[in-house]
Design a protein around this motif. Structure first.
Motif, PDB file in Angstrom:
ATOM      1  N   GLN A   1      25.207   7.866  -8.753  1.00  0.00           N
ATOM      2  CA  GLN A   1      26.360   6.997  -8.535  1.00  0.00           C
ATOM      3  C   GLN A   1      27.160   6.716  -9.808  1.00  0.00           C
ATOM      4  OE1 GLN A   1      24.640   3.541  -6.703  1.00  0.00           O
ATOM      5  NE2 GLN A   1      24.408   4.515  -4.691  1.00  0.00           N
ATOM      6  N   THR A   2      26.634   7.081 -10.951  1.00  0.00           N
ATOM      7  CA  THR A   2      27.330   6.832 -12.212  1.00  0.00           C
ATOM      8  C   THR A   2      27.480   8.139 -12.983  1.00  0.00           C
ATOM      9  OG1 THR A   2      25.298   6.424 -13.465  1.00  0.00           O
ATOM     10  CG2 THR A   2      26.277   4.545 -12.318  1.00  0.00           C
ATOM     11  N   GLN A   3      28.088   8.032 -14.142  1.00  0.00           N
ATOM     12  CA  GLN A   3      28.311   9.219 -14.969  1.00  0.00           C
ATOM     13  C   GLN A   3      27.249   9.377 -16.057  1.00  0.00           C
ATOM     14  OE1 GLN A   3      30.805  11.457 -14.261  1.00  0.00           O
ATOM     15  NE2 GLN A   3      31.020  10.165 -12.437  1.00  0.00           N
ATOM     16  N   VAL A   4      26.194   8.567 -15.989  1.00  0.00           N
ATOM     17  CA  VAL A   4      25.177   8.642 -17.043  1.00  0.00           C
ATOM     18  C   VAL A   4      24.362   9.925 -16.912  1.00  0.00           C
ATOM     19  CG1 VAL A   4      25.000   6.139 -17.186  1.00  0.00           C
ATOM     20  CG2 VAL A   4      23.423   7.400 -15.712  1.00  0.00           C
ATOM     21  N   SER A   5      23.858  10.382 -18.018  1.00  0.00           N
ATOM     22  CA  SER A   5      23.041  11.589 -18.034  1.00  0.00           C
ATOM     23  C   SER A   5      21.573  11.241 -17.907  1.00  0.00           C
ATOM     24  CB  SER A   5      23.267  12.346 -19.351  1.00  0.00           C
ATOM     25  OG  SER A   5      22.787  11.568 -20.442  1.00  0.00           O
ATOM     26  N   GLU A   6      20.752  12.264 -17.694  1.00  0.00           N
ATOM     27  CA  GLU A   6      19.306  12.039 -17.620  1.00  0.00           C
ATOM     28  C   GLU A   6      18.772  11.486 -18.932  1.00  0.00           C
ATOM     29  OE1 GLU A   6      17.498  15.682 -16.420  1.00  0.00           O
ATOM     30  OE2 GLU A   6      17.936  15.381 -14.279  1.00  0.00           O
ATOM     31  N   SER A   7      19.267  12.012 -20.039  1.00  0.00           N
ATOM     32  CA  SER A   7      18.779  11.552 -21.345  1.00  0.00           C
ATOM     33  C   SER A   7      19.127  10.086 -21.588  1.00  0.00           C
ATOM     34  CB  SER A   7      19.353  12.420 -22.466  1.00  0.00           C
ATOM     35  OG  SER A   7      20.766  12.336 -22.492  1.00  0.00           O
ATOM     36  N   GLU A   8      20.282   9.638 -21.083  1.00  0.00           N
ATOM     37  CA  GLU A   8      20.647   8.225 -21.224  1.00  0.00           C
ATOM     38  C   GLU A   8      19.659   7.336 -20.486  1.00  0.00           C
ATOM     39  OE1 GLU A   8      25.152   7.200 -21.350  1.00  0.00           O
ATOM     40  OE2 GLU A   8      25.017   9.073 -20.223  1.00  0.00           O
ATOM     41  N   LYS A   9      19.286   7.750 -19.295  1.00  0.00           N
ATOM     42  CA  LYS A   9      18.313   6.970 -18.512  1.00  0.00           C
ATOM     43  C   LYS A   9      16.968   6.933 -19.226  1.00  0.00           C
ATOM     44  CE  LYS A   9      15.923   6.590 -14.074  1.00  0.00           C
ATOM     45  NZ  LYS A   9      15.894   6.935 -12.640  1.00  0.00           N
ATOM     46  N   ILE A  10      16.503   8.083 -19.694  1.00  0.00           N
ATOM     47  CA  ILE A  10      15.202   8.158 -20.377  1.00  0.00           C
ATOM     48  C   ILE A  10      15.203   7.276 -21.615  1.00  0.00           C
ATOM     49  CG2 ILE A  10      13.660   9.674 -21.675  1.00  0.00           C
ATOM     50  CD1 ILE A  10      14.554  11.932 -19.722  1.00  0.00           C
ATOM     51  N   ASN A  11      16.260   7.372 -22.422  1.00  0.00           N
ATOM     52  CA  ASN A  11      16.316   6.589 -23.663  1.00  0.00           C
ATOM     53  C   ASN A  11      16.400   5.091 -23.392  1.00  0.00           C
ATOM     54  OD1 ASN A  11      16.183   8.868 -25.291  1.00  0.00           O
ATOM     55  ND2 ASN A  11      18.409   9.144 -25.320  1.00  0.00           N
ATOM     56  N   ALA A  12      17.141   4.707 -22.343  1.00  0.00           N
ATOM     57  CA  ALA A  12      17.273   3.285 -22.020  1.00  0.00           C
ATOM     58  C   ALA A  12      15.935   2.693 -21.586  1.00  0.00           C
ATOM     59  CB  ALA A  12      18.317   3.100 -20.927  1.00  0.00           C
ATOM     60  N   VAL A  13      15.212   3.411 -20.725  1.00  0.00           N
ATOM     61  CA  VAL A  13      13.923   2.910 -20.246  1.00  0.00           C
ATOM     62  C   VAL A  13      12.893   2.937 -21.367  1.00  0.00           C
ATOM     63  CG1 VAL A  13      12.034   3.307 -18.631  1.00  0.00           C
ATOM     64  CG2 VAL A  13      14.396   3.571 -17.861  1.00  0.00           C
ATOM     65  N   ARG A  14      12.906   3.999 -22.165  1.00  0.00           N
ATOM     66  CA  ARG A  14      11.968   4.065 -23.293  1.00  0.00           C
ATOM     67  C   ARG A  14      12.206   2.905 -24.261  1.00  0.00           C
ATOM     68  NH1 ARG A  14      11.545   9.714 -25.800  1.00  0.00           N
ATOM     69  NH2 ARG A  14      13.747   9.344 -26.201  1.00  0.00           N
ATOM     70  N   GLY A  15      13.458   2.519 -24.422  1.00  0.00           N
ATOM     71  CA  GLY A  15      13.765   1.378 -25.282  1.00  0.00           C
ATOM     72  C   GLY A  15      13.110   0.105 -24.789  1.00  0.00           C
ATOM     73  N   LEU A  16      13.097  -0.078 -23.469  1.00  0.00           N
ATOM     74  CA  LEU A  16      12.423  -1.251 -22.892  1.00  0.00           C
ATOM     75  C   LEU A  16      10.912  -1.148 -23.068  1.00  0.00           C
ATOM     76  CD1 LEU A  16      14.489  -1.665 -19.595  1.00  0.00           C
ATOM     77  CD2 LEU A  16      14.484  -3.221 -21.556  1.00  0.00           C
ATOM     78  N   PHE A  17      10.364   0.042 -22.838  1.00  0.00           N
ATOM     79  CA  PHE A  17       8.922   0.235 -23.027  1.00  0.00           C
ATOM     80  C   PHE A  17       8.537  -0.097 -24.473  1.00  0.00           C
ATOM     81  CE2 PHE A  17       8.443   3.723 -19.514  1.00  0.00           C
ATOM     82  CZ  PHE A  17       8.704   2.765 -18.553  1.00  0.00           C
ATOM     83  N   ASP A  18       9.350   0.379 -25.422  1.00  0.00           N
ATOM     84  CA  ASP A  18       9.066   0.144 -26.839  1.00  0.00           C
ATOM     85  C   ASP A  18       9.161  -1.345 -27.176  1.00  0.00           C
ATOM     86  OD1 ASP A  18       8.721   2.846 -27.174  1.00  0.00           O
ATOM     87  OD2 ASP A  18      10.714   3.189 -28.041  1.00  0.00           O
ATOM     88  N   LYS A  19      10.139  -2.008 -26.603  1.00  0.00           N
ATOM     89  CA  LYS A  19      10.363  -3.429 -26.888  1.00  0.00           C
ATOM     90  C   LYS A  19       9.132  -4.267 -26.540  1.00  0.00           C
ATOM     91  CE  LYS A  19      13.565  -7.229 -25.823  1.00  0.00           C
ATOM     92  NZ  LYS A  19      14.823  -7.593 -25.110  1.00  0.00           N
ATOM     93  N   TYR A  20       8.440  -3.870 -25.469  1.00  0.00           N
ATOM     94  CA  TYR A  20       7.295  -4.658 -25.004  1.00  0.00           C
ATOM     95  C   TYR A  20       5.951  -3.985 -25.323  1.00  0.00           C
ATOM     96  CZ  TYR A  20      10.779  -7.577 -22.804  1.00  0.00           C
ATOM     97  OH  TYR A  20      11.858  -8.417 -22.587  1.00  0.00           O
ATOM     98  N   ASN A  21       5.963  -3.037 -26.263  1.00  0.00           N
ATOM     99  CA  ASN A  21       4.730  -2.392 -26.753  1.00  0.00           C
ATOM    100  C   ASN A  21       3.873  -1.803 -25.632  1.00  0.00           C
ATOM    101  OD1 ASN A  21       5.263  -3.172 -29.509  1.00  0.00           O
ATOM    102  ND2 ASN A  21       4.565  -5.236 -28.968  1.00  0.00           N
ATOM    103  N   ALA A  22       4.542  -1.230 -24.634  1.00  0.00           N
ATOM    104  CA  ALA A  22       3.817  -0.671 -23.488  1.00  0.00           C
ATOM    105  C   ALA A  22       2.957   0.520 -23.880  1.00  0.00           C
ATOM    106  CB  ALA A  22       4.811  -0.261 -22.394  1.00  0.00           C
ATOM    107  N   ALA A  23       3.450   1.338 -24.803  1.00  0.00           N
ATOM    108  CA  ALA A  23       2.686   2.515 -25.221  1.00  0.00           C
ATOM    109  C   ALA A  23       1.401   2.105 -25.919  1.00  0.00           C
ATOM    110  CB  ALA A  23       3.539   3.391 -26.136  1.00  0.00           C
ATOM    111  N   GLU A  24       1.509   1.137 -26.823  1.00  0.00           N
ATOM    112  CA  GLU A  24       0.329   0.681 -27.562  1.00  0.00           C
ATOM    113  C   GLU A  24      -0.718   0.099 -26.619  1.00  0.00           C
ATOM    114  OE1 GLU A  24      -0.828  -2.676 -30.953  1.00  0.00           O
ATOM    115  OE2 GLU A  24       1.261  -2.030 -30.716  1.00  0.00           O
TER     116      GLU A  24
END
Length: 348
Positions: A283-306
């Motif tokens: 529904q938008t003009q965003v790319s797959e990489s934009e979605k991945i980077n945006a969600v990864r940014g949230l994961f990083d913010k809350y230390n989900a990987a660690e």
């Protein structure tokens, strides 16, 4: 045997280098034993069997059948005496991948087109079904007195894998708790690793108590493996043969997602929900990489990987504790512990 003979040689080279990098050279004879037996498997010259040859020829880490061979050695018999059961485990694993790729709408498997993309969905379904039947044929081949126990273990595992996949699919429409997620990956992934070790042991020794403890150790290692696999899907390298961020693009609610959701602010929850909307990209003009980077940014913010990696190491230790309670032959014991360690330390 075109697919297997051509592509498997490249995969063996790749895995040999990976094992050397991880100082796992002792596993090379087991890998070669499994691949030799798979290449020797007679596939009729019919279209139903081409996808089987294809997906087996793509290689894979062969972790599960290696556990089966090592389980046999723990029981005091040569690894080669359980090679048929090891192949059964690998056939079942690849059958499940064929069907999972259809349900997950995956285009790439081990760096190559998935079966339903190379052929079509009906072919992938039928070929996968036949592959599961062949797995049972291999399971009971030369199993002698262990046949009944092997069928019981294998069938229980197969049902649980299906239950786990069903739960995974249901999570598309709901947000699972951390406990629900762990139970899902226990069934979908971990029970096969536990059963692989258990099956090899039962080929050589009728000791249900020891076999059950090996199974539970393997399940804990399997949980660690899957949690690390989810981590690598986003933080790994595309050279491992998977598209980085594939789980995010498929809106998979992995542990990374669940941890973030539990900690996120109201504003970040709205952002996470926006990106996990199935139609966001359409529904938008965003790319797959934009979605991945945006969600990864949230994961990083809350230390989900660690937090995810910490939990993986916890399950690894639980598996070790169960395993170390058993009195077992020293050499296969040492190799199994090293293989289990690889499941959480690997980068592929």
């Amino acid at each position: 045997m075109t697919y297997i003979c051509c592509s498997m040689e490249n995969q063996v080279i790749k895995h040999t280098n990976s094992l050397k990098k991880l100082q796992m050279e002792p596993l090379l004879p087991y890998l070669e034993m499994i691949d030799t037996e798979i290449k020797a498997t007679p596939f009729p010259n019919k279209s139903l069997y081409e996808p089987m040859e294809y997906i087996l020829g793509l290689g894979g880490k062969r972790i599960r059948p290696i556990f089966t061979l090592l389980g046999a050695e723990l029981a005091g018999i040569p690894a080669k005496d359980a090679v048929n059961q090891a192949v059964a485990v690998e056939l079942f694993h690849n059958f499940s991948l064929m069907h999972d790729d259809i349900m997950d709408r995956s285009d790439i498997r081990r760096g190559s087109p998935t079966v339903h993309k190379k052929w079509d969905e009906p072919t992938a379904i039928l070929s996968g079904d036949a592959m599961m039947v062949m797995a049972y044929q291999c399971l009971i081949k030369n199993s002698f007195d262990a046949t009944t126990n092997l069928i019981k273990v294998f069938s229980k595992m197969a049902i649980e894998v299906c239950e786990g996949q069903m739960d995974d699919m249901s999570f598309e429409n709901q947000t699972p708790s951390k406990d629900q997620y762990i139970e899902m990956i226990r069934q979908k992934t971990a029970v096969l690793i536990g059963a692989s070790l258990q099956i090899g042991f039962l080929v050589g020794k009728d000791d249900s108590e020891a076999a059950d403890r090996l199974y539970r150790a393997g399940v804990n290692w399997g949980l660690a493996f899957q949690i690390k696999d989810d981590y690598l899907d986003l933080y790994g390298d595309e050279k491992i043969g998977k598209k980085i961020g594939g789980d995010i693009l498929a809106n998979k609610k992995t542990l990374l997602y669940i941890v973030t959701r539990e900690k996120a602010s109201a504003e970040d929850l709205k952002t996470l929900d926006y990106w996990y909307n199935t139609n966001t990209i359409k529904q938008t003009q965003v790319s797959e990489s934009e979605k991945i980077n945006a969600v990864r940014g949230l994961f990083d913010k809350y230390n989900a990987a660690e937090e995810s990696l910490t939990l993986a190491k916890l399950y690894f230790k639980k598996g070790n504790n169960l395993f170390n309670e058993l009195v077992l032959p020293r050499e296969p014991r040492k190799t199994i512990l090293k293989l289990a360690e690889m499941l959480v330390e690997r980068d592929f």
